[in-house]
Scaffold this motif. Structure first.
Motif, PDB file in Angstrom:
ATOM      1  N   ALA A 107     -59.410 -44.337 -46.365  1.00  0.00           N
ATOM      2  CA  ALA A 107     -60.636 -43.537 -46.250  1.00  0.00           C
ATOM      3  C   ALA A 107     -60.370 -42.298 -45.417  1.00  0.00           C
ATOM      4  O   ALA A 107     -60.848 -41.192 -45.747  1.00  0.00           O
ATOM      5  N   ALA A 108     -59.602 -42.452 -44.339  1.00  0.00           N
ATOM      6  CA  ALA A 108     -59.257 -41.305 -43.498  1.00  0.00           C
ATOM      7  C   ALA A 108     -58.383 -40.323 -44.266  1.00  0.00           C
ATOM      8  O   ALA A 108     -58.501 -39.111 -44.105  1.00  0.00           O
ATOM      9  N   GLN A 114     -45.410 -49.056 -42.276  1.00  0.00           N
ATOM     10  CA  GLN A 114     -46.498 -48.942 -43.238  1.00  0.00           C
ATOM     11  C   GLN A 114     -47.610 -49.954 -42.984  1.00  0.00           C
ATOM     12  O   GLN A 114     -48.624 -49.956 -43.680  1.00  0.00           O
ATOM     13  N   THR A 115     -47.444 -50.817 -41.977  1.00  0.00           N
ATOM     14  CA  THR A 115     -48.477 -51.793 -41.644  1.00  0.00           C
ATOM     15  C   THR A 115     -49.804 -51.088 -41.360  1.00  0.00           C
ATOM     16  O   THR A 115     -49.862 -50.154 -40.583  1.00  0.00           O
ATOM     17  N   GLY A 116     -50.839 -51.527 -41.978  1.00  0.00           N
ATOM     18  CA  GLY A 116     -52.148 -50.923 -41.766  1.00  0.00           C
ATOM     19  C   GLY A 116     -52.401 -49.706 -42.627  1.00  0.00           C
ATOM     20  O   GLY A 116     -53.441 -49.069 -42.508  1.00  0.00           O
ATOM     21  N   HIS A 117     -51.445 -49.391 -43.514  1.00  0.00           N
ATOM     22  CA  HIS A 117     -51.592 -48.213 -44.358  1.00  0.00           C
ATOM     23  C   HIS A 117     -52.879 -48.256 -45.180  1.00  0.00           C
ATOM     24  O   HIS A 117     -53.606 -47.270 -45.263  1.00  0.00           O
ATOM     25  N   GLU A 151     -59.647 -40.419 -38.633  1.00  0.00           N
ATOM     26  CA  GLU A 151     -58.886 -41.439 -37.920  1.00  0.00           C
ATOM     27  C   GLU A 151     -57.525 -41.649 -38.574  1.00  0.00           C
ATOM     28  O   GLU A 151     -56.978 -42.753 -38.584  1.00  0.00           O
ATOM     29  N   ILE A 152     -56.950 -40.556 -39.074  1.00  0.00           N
ATOM     30  CA  ILE A 152     -55.697 -40.648 -39.810  1.00  0.00           C
ATOM     31  C   ILE A 152     -54.564 -41.211 -38.947  1.00  0.00           C
ATOM     32  O   ILE A 152     -53.662 -41.890 -39.430  1.00  0.00           O
ATOM     33  N   GLY A 153     -54.612 -40.947 -37.643  1.00  0.00           N
ATOM     34  CA  GLY A 153     -53.536 -41.425 -36.783  1.00  0.00           C
ATOM     35  C   GLY A 153     -53.839 -42.725 -36.076  1.00  0.00           C
ATOM     36  O   GLY A 153     -53.025 -43.231 -35.295  1.00  0.00           O
TER      37      GLY A 153
END
Length: 432
Positions: A328-329, A320-323, A169-171
């Motif tokens: 884990a991804a 960078q919000t939510g970085h 779920e990297i993106g």
């Protein structure tokens, strides 16, 4: 075969320095020709093989956030590559080195895989970089600058990126530059439906920005572009109007927000034009986003009291919000990349044995041809077929074993022991 990479990006170099090394897509092919010629000439005196090869392989990836040069050749030539790129950007090699990263072999491959997968982007997991890389590699291929090694490197990087995006779920929830611009505009203007927006340019980034802003139903959308037909196509899609780029200074005051991203090498919106626009607007605030590298808007505009100017680097905090939620991804993605790097380096190691394999095959073909000629002569003389086949097989066997037998009789005891162990591995392996 050696692989190396040289690059600068948003983490290592300021915007204005990156602008010196920005190459438009149509500039890449001639630039690659110059790079390969320079590297071939510089290595000529260092390697006798330089005159026997087609020259180093090369590819250039140039986006808003990075310029990277990838090369492959008989030997590493990072120093020559640094001097060439510094000259191309009009800076000293020392200055370039202070902001650049240099990578070799497995580290170069890892970096390419991370870039393609969106792990090295300002927007973690953003998908645009993969398309930009594919465009750059297509241009390099068409220019004849790619060979087997770099072609393998990038095809594998695309495959790794596909696996990362499909398996992790990297993106997820990534904020693009365009979405970040909308968020910032929403902080300045209470109601974006009352805002008139001007988009300068008609490329992929502007199209993406227009899509995000159009979703907020702004009061008006206009597109200014050097090519009217392309600008009109984009404006029509979003129910807006198109205007000539030359008319921009006279009409700038009409717009509350300006988003610009062109391939111009010089600023197209100057301080004077913005000052005149503010005066006509009676100093009502203007929101401006410059997504171009090099800059489209003169940096001095930032000092004006009623202008809120953001560049690609200024958007870093927003995107960078939510970085942290995606770490884990990232770990999963890095594991996939590790496997990809190991596979590529294994392929590189095997490539080192190709010349020897070719020599072995050529030698075996020569022996086979010689024995066939002799067998055909015997058959033509009426010799017994079984006897001819027996002679052919014995002749081939003797030729194949002659070198091994000779080595077993040569050298000292230690050398003969090593030879014996090698022969056992080569000729006495048990069939599984």
């Amino acid at each position: 075969m050696a692989v190396w990479a040289l690059g600068i990006n948003h983490n290592t170099a300021p915007l204005d320095l990156r602008g010196r090394f920005a190459f438009a897509l149509d500039q890449i092919a001639p630039t690659l020709n110059g790079l390969r010629s320079a590297l071939h000439e510089s290595t000529r005196s260092n390697s006798a093989r330089a005159n026997q090869t087609r020259g180093p392989e090369a590819a250039i990836i140039s986006t808003c956030n990075r310029t990277e040069v990838y090369c492959a050749g008989d030997e590493h030539a990072l120093d020559h590559t640094v001097h060439w790129l510094a000259s191309a950007g009009g800076v000293s090699p020392q200055l370039l080195r202070s902001h650049a990263y240099t990578l070799q072999d497995g580290l170069a491959a890892r970096h390419a895989f991370r870039v393609a997968s969106g792990l090295d982007s300002m927007v973690l997991g953003e998908p645009q970089i993969l398309g930009q890389m594919k465009d750059a590699i297509r241009v390099a291929d068409q220019a004849g600058a790619l060979g087997t090694t770099l072609n393998q490197l990038f095809q594998r990087s695309f495959a790794v990126a596909k696996e990362v995006r499909s398996s992790t779920e990297i993106g997820a929830h990534s904020i693009s530059m365009a979405a970040a611009a909308v968020r910032l505009a929403g902080q300045l203007f209470e109601d974006l439906s009352e805002v008139k927006i001007l988009f300068v340019g008609a490329g992929e980034m502007i199209e993406l920005a227009a899509t995000h802003f159009a979703a907020k139903n702004p009061k008006g959308i206009s597109v200014a572009n050097r090519t009217m037909a392309r600008g009109e196509s984009l404006a029509t899609r979003f129910g807006g109007e198109v205007m000539r780029l030359a008319d921009l200074p006279a009409r700038l005051h009409e717009f509350d927000a300006v988003v610009s991203c062109t391939a111009s090498t010089l600023p197209i919106i100057g301080l004077g034009a913005v000052e005149r626009a503010l005066k006509q607007r009676r100093h009502r605030p203007m929101f401006m986003v410059d997504l171009a590298v090099p800059r489209d808007i003169e940096p001095e505009v930032r000092a004006l009291e009623d202008v809120y100017l953001y560049t690609v680097d200024d958007l870093a905090t927003v995107v960078q919000t939510g970085h942290a939620n995606r770490q884990a991804a990232v770990a999963q993605a890095e594991a996939i990349i590790d496997a990809g790097v190991q596979s590529f380096m294994h392929w590189m190691d095997q490539r080192g044995a190709v010349p020897l394999i070719q020599q072995l095959n050529a030698q075996a073909d020569s022996w086979r041809a010689a024995e066939l000629v002799r067998a055909r002569k015997l058959l033509a003389r009426g010799e017994d077929v079984d006897a001819v086949l027996e002679a052919l097989s014995r002749g081939l066997t003797q030729k194949m074993l002659h070198g091994a037998m000779a080595e077993l009789q040569a050298g000292d005891a230690t050398a003969r022991e090593h030879t014996a162990q090698a022969i056992q591995k080569l000729f006495l392996r048990k069939e599984r």
